[in-house]
Motif scaffolding. Structure first.
Motif, PDB file in Angstrom:
ATOM      1  N   SER A 170       0.961  -1.301  -0.047  1.00 23.84           N
ATOM      2  CA  SER A 170      -0.040  -0.017  -0.041  1.00 23.84           C
ATOM      3  C   SER A 170       0.779   1.348   0.137  1.00 23.84           C
ATOM      4  CB  SER A 170      -1.021  -0.014   1.270  1.00 23.84           C
ATOM      5  OG  SER A 170      -0.229   0.098   2.573  1.00 23.84           O
ATOM      6  N   ILE A 171       1.937   1.059   0.506  1.00 23.50           N
ATOM      7  CA  ILE A 171       2.908   2.326   0.729  1.00 23.50           C
ATOM      8  C   ILE A 171       3.650   2.567  -0.743  1.00 23.50           C
ATOM      9  CG2 ILE A 171       5.179   3.193   1.556  1.00 23.50           C
ATOM     10  CD1 ILE A 171       4.381   1.820   4.239  1.00 23.50           C
ATOM     11  N   TYR A 179      -0.723   0.096  -9.019  1.00 26.59           N
ATOM     12  CA  TYR A 179      -0.921  -0.951  -8.427  1.00 26.59           C
ATOM     13  C   TYR A 179      -0.337  -2.301  -8.725  1.00 26.59           C
ATOM     14  CZ  TYR A 179      -3.825  -5.146  -7.135  1.00 26.59           C
ATOM     15  OH  TYR A 179      -4.163  -6.337  -6.446  1.00 26.59           O
ATOM     16  N   ARG A 180       0.132  -2.421  -9.857  1.00 26.20           N
ATOM     17  CA  ARG A 180       0.570  -3.626 -10.460  1.00 26.20           C
ATOM     18  C   ARG A 180       1.956  -3.815 -10.167  1.00 26.20           C
ATOM     19  NH1 ARG A 180      -0.083  -6.308 -16.649  1.00 26.20           N
ATOM     20  NH2 ARG A 180       0.937  -8.101 -16.314  1.00 26.20           N
ATOM     21  N   ARG A 181       2.801  -2.371 -10.370  1.00 25.86           N
ATOM     22  CA  ARG A 181       4.077  -2.365  -9.830  1.00 25.86           C
ATOM     23  C   ARG A 181       4.340  -2.664  -8.310  1.00 25.86           C
ATOM     24  NH1 ARG A 181       8.135   2.974 -10.585  1.00 25.86           N
ATOM     25  NH2 ARG A 181       9.843   2.022  -9.889  1.00 25.86           N
ATOM     26  N   ALA A 182       3.452  -1.963  -7.687  1.00 27.30           N
ATOM     27  CA  ALA A 182       3.471  -2.231  -6.092  1.00 27.30           C
ATOM     28  C   ALA A 182       3.284  -3.695  -5.783  1.00 27.30           C
ATOM     29  CB  ALA A 182       2.390  -1.378  -5.410  1.00 27.30           C
ATOM     30  N   THR A 183       2.395  -4.387  -6.523  1.00 28.80           N
ATOM     31  CA  THR A 183       2.305  -5.664  -6.041  1.00 28.80           C
ATOM     32  C   THR A 183       3.537  -6.686  -6.734  1.00 28.80           C
ATOM     33  OG1 THR A 183       0.059  -5.512  -6.794  1.00 28.80           O
ATOM     34  CG2 THR A 183       0.613  -7.784  -6.887  1.00 28.80           C
ATOM     35  N   ARG A 184       4.192  -6.410  -7.758  1.00 31.69           N
ATOM     36  CA  ARG A 184       5.132  -7.046  -8.196  1.00 31.69           C
ATOM     37  C   ARG A 184       6.476  -6.761  -7.262  1.00 31.69           C
ATOM     38  NH1 ARG A 184       5.998  -4.653 -12.742  1.00 31.69           N
ATOM     39  NH2 ARG A 184       7.563  -3.254 -12.286  1.00 31.69           N
ATOM     40  N   ILE A 185       6.570  -5.506  -6.641  1.00 35.16           N
ATOM     41  CA  ILE A 185       7.700  -5.243  -5.700  1.00 35.16           C
ATOM     42  C   ILE A 185       7.377  -6.057  -4.588  1.00 35.16           C
ATOM     43  CG2 ILE A 185       8.909  -3.567  -4.413  1.00 35.16           C
ATOM     44  CD1 ILE A 185       8.325  -1.527  -7.014  1.00 35.16           C
ATOM     45  N   ALA A 235      -3.238 -11.493  -8.433  1.00 36.84           N
ATOM     46  CA  ALA A 235      -3.409 -10.287  -8.819  1.00 36.84           C
ATOM     47  C   ALA A 235      -3.304  -9.845 -10.119  1.00 36.84           C
ATOM     48  CB  ALA A 235      -2.253  -9.564  -7.955  1.00 36.84           C
ATOM     49  N   LEU A 236      -2.287 -10.653 -10.838  1.00 37.31           N
ATOM     50  CA  LEU A 236      -2.027 -10.297 -12.229  1.00 37.31           C
ATOM     51  C   LEU A 236      -3.226 -10.629 -13.003  1.00 37.31           C
ATOM     52  CD1 LEU A 236       1.445 -11.731 -13.086  1.00 37.31           C
ATOM     53  CD2 LEU A 236       0.782  -9.373 -13.115  1.00 37.31           C
ATOM     54  N   LEU A 237      -3.789 -11.755 -12.680  1.00 34.05           N
ATOM     55  CA  LEU A 237      -5.331 -12.464 -13.298  1.00 34.05           C
ATOM     56  C   LEU A 237      -6.244 -10.944 -13.048  1.00 34.05           C
ATOM     57  CD1 LEU A 237      -7.172 -14.280 -14.835  1.00 34.05           C
ATOM     58  CD2 LEU A 237      -7.436 -15.433 -12.423  1.00 34.05           C
ATOM     59  N   ARG A 238      -6.380 -10.644 -11.899  1.00 37.30           N
ATOM     60  CA  ARG A 238      -7.599  -9.626 -11.779  1.00 37.30           C
ATOM     61  C   ARG A 238      -7.015  -8.388 -12.639  1.00 37.30           C
ATOM     62  NH1 ARG A 238     -10.465 -10.475  -7.201  1.00 37.30           N
ATOM     63  NH2 ARG A 238      -9.839 -12.501  -5.946  1.00 37.30           N
ATOM     64  N   ASP A 239      -5.994  -7.923 -12.514  1.00 37.75           N
ATOM     65  CA  ASP A 239      -5.464  -6.705 -13.468  1.00 37.75           C
ATOM     66  C   ASP A 239      -5.682  -6.965 -14.796  1.00 37.75           C
ATOM     67  OD1 ASP A 239      -4.039  -4.153 -13.129  1.00 37.75           O
ATOM     68  OD2 ASP A 239      -2.358  -5.236 -14.180  1.00 37.75           O
ATOM     69  N   ALA A 240      -5.348  -8.287 -15.473  1.00 35.08           N
ATOM     70  CA  ALA A 240      -5.453  -8.845 -16.658  1.00 35.08           C
ATOM     71  C   ALA A 240      -6.944  -8.654 -17.351  1.00 35.08           C
ATOM     72  CB  ALA A 240      -4.841  -9.874 -17.131  1.00 35.08           C
ATOM     73  N   LEU A 241      -7.962  -8.813 -16.372  1.00 32.29           N
ATOM     74  CA  LEU A 241      -9.181  -8.656 -16.882  1.00 32.29           C
ATOM     75  C   LEU A 241     -10.028  -7.272 -16.684  1.00 32.29           C
ATOM     76  CD1 LEU A 241     -10.624 -11.669 -14.616  1.00 32.29           C
ATOM     77  CD2 LEU A 241     -10.195 -11.576 -17.180  1.00 32.29           C
ATOM     78  N   TYR A 242      -9.304  -6.308 -16.106  1.00 35.48           N
ATOM     79  CA  TYR A 242      -9.841  -5.093 -15.997  1.00 35.48           C
ATOM     80  C   TYR A 242     -10.092  -4.406 -17.464  1.00 35.48           C
ATOM     81  CZ  TYR A 242     -10.417  -0.029 -14.845  1.00 35.48           C
ATOM     82  OH  TYR A 242     -10.717   1.308 -14.696  1.00 35.48           O
ATOM     83  N   GLY A 243     -11.108  -3.810 -17.562  1.00 34.68           N
ATOM     84  CA  GLY A 243     -11.661  -3.472 -18.835  1.00 34.68           C
ATOM     85  C   GLY A 243     -12.536  -4.185 -19.910  1.00 34.68           C
TER      86      GLY A 243
END
Length: 372
Positions: A170-171, A179-185, A235-243
């Protein structure tokens, strides 16, 4: 985390016990029998009784920790499917992610804070019992205060998906707006921490010859690494489904059968020939339900010829149903929430397609292969 059974509900949230919980419950109880003070004064049966009480209070503390997460989630319109107690403590199964970094920060931090508050309460009880001369009960309260501090500290390790990892994400999310970069890190940090636990466990085993402690550390490391990897994929799956919408990801080639078909006929004429696992049940143009391979397996093979599809299908009123213009991410979250693998897509009362979990993954894999 599906193996286990449901104990009941707390504030409308199902409370589940995973089978591994019994292992840790027994280990904690007997460890406490040895930990509690003055074994020469208090008989074994009394020490076991206090050990059992302390174990139950410990797991009550874990439930409170998870309820704190769940309370914030529900307040922010994030559904909580269940709370499960297992070998490493407890986990709240939340069916969708926070949409804002400050919401995730609050959801993550409230759990460890609740554990610290519980630790403070037990420490005050310890001081009062010690002053009253109730040494066995005081020892139990002291252990509960210590273990809740330990629980808070462990959860604050900045390894995703632990609370500390979610705080860290979150930070980073607040800082980068990505969001995606934060999740990856946070996932990379979580995996590194998992590997450090595994390495530390190996060192403990072969240098100090503390085999049990070393194996336990390595097991925790394996769990953290595996949890971080799995959470990142989700998280990647959720992000990829966006749109995308249900219309974009649904399968329009849906096999339709009558409710009068026997299971033997369904297997021989449909499943073995088509390889399909899910069928729409329609009678006189009206959707009546769906039947899956899982439903068929609940009936013994000897009864297939005398059992009709109507007897085992999931009827319409119990189905999760999607609209064609509904966003694909919310469909996926509904599937997670209802623990289903398929959802029919309905338009003007007619089935126009089927969204399947494996179909979603296939859809995203093809897009990835095409680089779009």
């Amino acid at each position: 985390m599906k193996s286990g059974f449901t104990l009941g509900k707390i504030f409308g949230i199902p409370l589940r016990l995973h089978y591994t919980w019994f292992l840790i419950f027994v280990l904690i109880t007997f460890s406490l029998v040895a930990y509690l003070p003055l074994p020469e004064v208090y008989p074994l049966w009394q020490r076991i009784a206090f050990g059992l009480a302390a174990s139950l209070l410990f797991f009550t503390s874990i439930i409170t920790h998870e309820l704190a997460h769940s309370f914030i989630a529900v307040r922010n319109s994030i559904p909580v499917k269940s709370i499960t107690l297992f070998v490493f403590g407890g986990v709240s199964q939340i069916t969708k992610e926070a949409t804002r970094p400050n919401t995730e920060l609050l959801m993550a931090i409230v759990g460890p804070l609740s554990s610290l508050v519980i630790a403070g309460i037990f420490y005050v009880v310890y001081l009062l019992l010690t002053e009253a001369g109730e040494l066995l009960a005081a020892g139990m309260a002291q252990w509960l205060a210590f273990i809740n501090v330990l629980l808070a500290a462990f959860n604050l390790i900045p390894g995703f998906p632990l609370d500390g990892g979610r705080v860290f994400r979150s930070i980073v999310w607040l800082s980068t707006g990505n969001y995606r970069r934060a999740t990856r890190i946070s996932t990379i940090v979580g995996r590194v921490i998992g590997y450090l636990f595994i390495a530390g466990g190996i060192v403990v085993m072969f240098v100090t010859h503390e085999w049990i402690s070393g194996l336990w550390l390595a097991f925790i490391g394996w769990f953290l690494e595996n949890a971080a990897t799995t959470s990142y994929r989700q998280a990647l799956l959720r992000d990829a489904l966006y749109g995308f919408t249900a219309r974009d990801v649904m399968n329009t080639d849906c096999p339709v059968i009558s409710h009068k078909v026997s299971l033997d006929q369904l297997v021989q004429d449909y499943i073995l020939h088509t390889g399909r696992h899910c069928f729409i049940v329609v009678e006189e143009g009206k959707l009546e339900g769906i039947v899956t391979l899982h439903d068929i397996k609940t009936v013994s093979q000897e009864r297939w010829s005398t059992t009709s599809v109507k007897e085992i299908m999931v009827p319409t009123d119990k189905l999760k149903i999607a609209c064609p213009d509904q966003d694909a991410l919310s469909v996926f979250e509904q599937m997670d929430e209802g623990n289903v693998n398929q959802m029919p897509v309905i338009e003007e009362g007619k089935v126009i397609g089927m969204v399947a979990r494996d179909g979603l993954i296939h859809f995203l894999r093809i897009r990835g292969d095409l680089g779009i």
